[in-house]
Design a protein around this motif. Structure first.
Motif, mmCIF file in Angstrom:
data_model
loop_
_atom_site.group_PDB
_atom_site.id
_atom_site.type_symbol
_atom_site.label_atom_id
_atom_site.label_comp_id
_atom_site.label_asym_id
_atom_site.label_seq_id
_atom_site.Cartn_x
_atom_site.Cartn_y
_atom_site.Cartn_z
ATOM 1 N N PHE A 31 5.978 -12.824 -34.031
ATOM 2 C CA PHE A 31 7.404 -13.074 -33.865
ATOM 3 C C PHE A 31 7.686 -14.577 -33.840
ATOM 4 O O PHE A 31 8.543 -15.071 -34.557
ATOM 5 N N THR B 297 8.552 -3.201 -38.992
ATOM 6 C CA THR B 297 7.495 -3.038 -38.003
ATOM 7 C C THR B 297 7.726 -3.977 -36.827
ATOM 8 O O THR B 297 8.404 -4.990 -36.946
ATOM 9 N N GLU B 298 7.149 -3.604 -35.705
ATOM 10 C CA GLU B 298 7.240 -4.471 -34.541
ATOM 11 C C GLU B 298 6.125 -5.502 -34.610
ATOM 12 O O GLU B 298 4.972 -5.179 -34.862
ATOM 13 N N ASP B 299 6.493 -6.747 -34.393
ATOM 14 C CA ASP B 299 5.531 -7.834 -34.427
ATOM 15 C C ASP B 299 4.961 -8.089 -33.038
ATOM 16 O O ASP B 299 5.611 -7.808 -32.036
ATOM 17 N N SER B 300 3.760 -8.663 -33.016
ATOM 18 C CA SER B 300 3.244 -9.173 -31.748
ATOM 19 C C SER B 300 4.064 -10.412 -31.411
ATOM 20 O O SER B 300 4.780 -10.951 -32.260
ATOM 21 N N THR C 283 15.961 -9.507 -37.773
ATOM 22 C CA THR C 283 15.621 -8.177 -37.267
ATOM 23 C C THR C 283 15.493 -7.139 -38.365
ATOM 24 O O THR C 283 15.500 -5.954 -38.091
#
Length: 153
Positions: A40, A33-36, A29
């Motif tokens: 992920f 950035t947020e992954d697709s 974690t």
């Protein structure tokens, strides 16, 4: 910090129940950035082990008739996957050794990293099976003190 998500399927509710299968996923974690979902999954590590029921019975692990009845009400495909013995079903000691190696290969640290499970039993079942296979509690690769219930997340 890493996270280990585990799911254990058994033939009972007690610690010494036969484990049919368990799955683990380790993910990190620290990303900013947020992954697709595709990114992920590409960046996590998974293990899925199906265990020999006969081997665990030989080791004294137990089967609860009420749990077997519950499984009989599950979809046919699930029943076939779980109950039909296969040539590659693993003896308990080999499964736990593979799990330990996988944790080490992924640099999982039981004192720092978090284990997520649904409810409170999965790590109890795994710890008990480790000890059935001769492991000493203090040397188990998973720690009870870093376990969280994913239902609270």
């Amino acid at each position: 910090m890493k996270h280990l998500l585990i799911d254990v399927e058994t033939l009972g509710i007690h610690e010494d129940s036969v484990i049919l299968q368990f799955t683990g996923m380790i993910y990190n974690t620290q990303a900013e950035t947020e992954d697709s979902i595709e990114e992920f999954l590409a960046n996590c590590s998974m293990i899925d082990l199906k265990l020999s029921v006969a081997d665990q019975r030989r080791l004294g692990r137990k089967i609860d008739p009420d749990t077997v009845k519950w499984w009989s009400n599950q979809p046919t495909g699930v029943q076939q996957h779980v109950f039909i013995p296969k040539a590659d079903d693993l003896p308990a000691d080999e499964a736990m050794s593979r799990f330990d190696t996988w944790l080490k290969d992924n640099n999982f640290n039981k004192k720092r990293d978090t284990i997520w499970q649904r409810g409170t039993k999965d790590t109890d079942w795994l710890s008990s099976l480790f000890m059935t296979c001769g492991w000493i509690f203090d040397q188990l690769p998973i720690g009870w003190y870093r376990v969280r219930d994913l239902r609270t997340a």
